[in-house]
Design a protein around this motif. Structure first.
Motif, PDB file in Angstrom:
ATOM      1  N   PHE A  79     112.117  26.746  -8.450  1.00 15.34           N
ATOM      2  CA  PHE A  79     111.269  26.232  -7.378  1.00 15.34           C
ATOM      3  C   PHE A  79     110.659  27.436  -6.683  1.00 15.34           C
ATOM      4  N   CYS A 122     104.605  19.782  -3.560  1.00 16.94           N
ATOM      5  CA  CYS A 122     105.048  19.671  -2.163  1.00 16.94           C
ATOM      6  C   CYS A 122     105.436  21.019  -1.547  1.00 16.94           C
ATOM      7  N   GLU A 123     105.860  21.986  -2.362  1.00 15.83           N
ATOM      8  CA  GLU A 123     106.175  23.298  -1.791  1.00 15.83           C
ATOM      9  C   GLU A 123     104.905  24.099  -1.479  1.00 15.83           C
ATOM     10  N   SER A 165     108.064  16.554 -11.164  1.00 15.38           N
ATOM     11  CA  SER A 165     108.987  15.862 -10.256  1.00 15.38           C
ATOM     12  C   SER A 165     108.267  15.076  -9.178  1.00 15.38           C
ATOM     13  N   LYS A 195     112.997   8.975 -10.182  1.00 16.79           N
ATOM     14  CA  LYS A 195     113.310   9.768  -9.000  1.00 16.79           C
ATOM     15  C   LYS A 195     113.121   8.884  -7.768  1.00 16.79           C
ATOM     16  N   PHE A 200     119.193  11.991   0.319  1.00 23.33           N
ATOM     17  CA  PHE A 200     120.026  13.104  -0.135  1.00 23.33           C
ATOM     18  C   PHE A 200     119.233  14.358  -0.519  1.00 23.33           C
ATOM     19  N   PHE A 204     117.578  20.202   0.592  1.00 22.49           N
ATOM     20  CA  PHE A 204     116.592  20.854  -0.287  1.00 22.49           C
ATOM     21  C   PHE A 204     115.307  21.153   0.460  1.00 22.49           C
ATOM     22  N   ARG A 205     114.928  20.241   1.348  1.00 27.52           N
ATOM     23  CA  ARG A 205     113.639  20.437   2.025  1.00 27.52           C
ATOM     24  C   ARG A 205     113.698  21.634   2.972  1.00 27.52           C
ATOM     25  N   ARG A 217     107.940   9.842   1.499  1.00 28.07           N
ATOM     26  CA  ARG A 217     107.485   9.841   0.101  1.00 28.07           C
ATOM     27  C   ARG A 217     107.616   8.459  -0.558  1.00 28.07           C
ATOM     28  N   GLN A 221     107.774   8.041  -4.572  1.00 28.83           N
ATOM     29  CA  GLN A 221     109.129   8.030  -5.124  1.00 28.83           C
ATOM     30  C   GLN A 221     109.677   6.602  -5.081  1.00 28.83           C
ATOM     31  N   LYS A 248     117.519  10.948 -10.784  1.00 31.71           N
ATOM     32  CA  LYS A 248     117.728  11.767  -9.591  1.00 31.71           C
ATOM     33  C   LYS A 248     117.659  10.909  -8.334  1.00 31.71           C
ATOM     34  N   TYR A 271     120.269  14.897 -11.822  1.00 31.81           N
ATOM     35  CA  TYR A 271     120.185  15.964 -10.822  1.00 31.81           C
ATOM     36  C   TYR A 271     121.153  15.647  -9.686  1.00 31.81           C
ATOM     37  N   SER A 274     120.714  18.253  -3.555  1.00 30.23           N
ATOM     38  CA  SER A 274     121.208  19.062  -2.436  1.00 30.23           C
ATOM     39  C   SER A 274     122.178  18.310  -1.522  1.00 30.23           C
ATOM     40  N   TYR A 313     123.918  22.582  -8.201  1.00 32.35           N
ATOM     41  CA  TYR A 313     124.128  23.819  -7.442  1.00 32.35           C
ATOM     42  C   TYR A 313     125.543  24.354  -7.644  1.00 32.35           C
TER      43      TYR A 313
END
Ligand code: PBG
Length: 323
Positions: A79, A122-123, A165, A195, A200, A204-205, A217, A221, A248, A271, A274, A313
């Protein structure tokens, strides 16, 4: 009259007995570790909600990748945190973007480590949504163009697998077409096919600095209540040319991992996101749960449900424990 003839406890009497009849085994080769690559040099910035995960600059990421390879871990999922964000997500499909540069550096130094890139906007958008905003919502078809360009630039940089994703309709087909038209017929697509719009993803965000600045979203999603729709999403992505699919999050959706396993013959991943990770870490930090056992039991449950590989993770500590 099964009992007292049948006594299932006989096969649980010792660790050597249990080991012999164990049905599910974890293997580091089936773990993929998500990494957050940020600008700069020598940077390792802790993500407070996901200890001890950190945002890492490219040089630190490369060093980390050598360790990951040495542990026999299956691969990494990248990412990117771009230098700057804009309305057009231009950092996402820039050949000199953060992920593109990271892929080139990893492939130069650790060529045999499998590099998967997350393909999403989104990033990279100033508003944190996964595509072009038109009238307050993400415009599906305009976003496909960005996704195809991003996937192509990742492949050009040397990514082994691209993983969309975003949950736009038709993205797998758009990406497959762009890859094939440019000579990347052998680059596989791992589709985040089912997804869900999940709470959850919270930690991550923070990690990816990708929280939507307005709304949520839920228009792209999936609704956590829908199982049949998840199977339909998977079937559509496979028709469009996905090579592998993902469910996910993982633990709240084990029923769907199992259903997908029973219905589809492609590799299936899950997945462990996070929030799933952070809940276990937080409970363990409070002394409420044993970290190692919670980690291994959660991963085992995901594999037992039918996942071939797991994005987690926990990849490093779990691989260390299995060594
Ligand atoms: C979106 C993306 C997200 C995650 C992976 N890819 C966040 C989102 O959809 O908001 C979540 C992963 C996690 O929670 O660990 N590009």
């Amino acid at each position: 009259m099964p009992f007292p003839i049948h006594r299932p406890r006989r096969l649980r009497s010792s660790e050597s007995m249990r080991r012999l009849v164990r049905e599910t085994r974890l293997d580091p080769a089936n773990f993929v570790l998500p990494l957050f690559v940020c600008p700069g040099e020598g940077v390792r910035r802790p993500i407070s909600s996901m200890p001890p995960q950190a945002q890492m600059s490219i040089d630190v990421t490369v060093a980390e990748c050598s360790e990951i390879e040495a542990l026999g871990i299956g691969g990494v999922m990248l990412f990117g945190l771009p230098e700057s964000k804009d309305e057009q997500a231009s950092g996402a499909y820039d050949d000199n973007g953060i992920v593109q540069r990271a892929v080139r550096a990893i492939k130069r130094e650790v060529p045999d480590l499998l590099v998967i890139t997350d393909v999403c906007n989104c990033e990279y958008t100033s508003h944190g949504h996964c595509g072009l905003i038109v009238n307050g919502d993400v415009d599906n078809d305009a976003t496909l163009e960005w996704l195809a360009k991003s996937a192509l630039s990742h492949a050009r940089a040397g990514a082994d697998v691209v993983a969309p994703s975003d949950m736009m309709d038709g993205r797998v087909s758009a990406i497959r077409t762009a890859l094939d038209a440019n000579g990347f017929t052998n680059t596989p697509i791992l589709s985040y096919a089912a997804k869900f719009a999940s709470v959850f993803y919270g930690p991550f965000r923070e990690a990816a600095e990708s929280a939507p600045q307005f709304g949520d979203r839920r228009s792209y999603q999936m609704d956590p209540a829908n199982a049949r729709e998840a199977m339909r999403e998977i079937a559509l992505d496979l028709e469009e040319g996905a090579d592998m699919i993902m469910i996910k999050p993982a633990m709240p959706y084990l029923d769907l991992i199992r259903e997908a396993r029973d219905r589809f013959d492609v590799p299936i991943s899950a997945y462990q996101v996070s929030g799933e990770y952070s809940m276990i870490m937080a409970a363990a930090a409070n002394g409420w749960i044993d970290l190692e056992r919670a980690m291994m039991e959660s991963l085992t449950s995901i594999k037992r449900a039918g996942a071939d590989f797991i994005l987690t993770y926990f990849a490093k500590p779990a691989a260390q424990l299995l060594a």
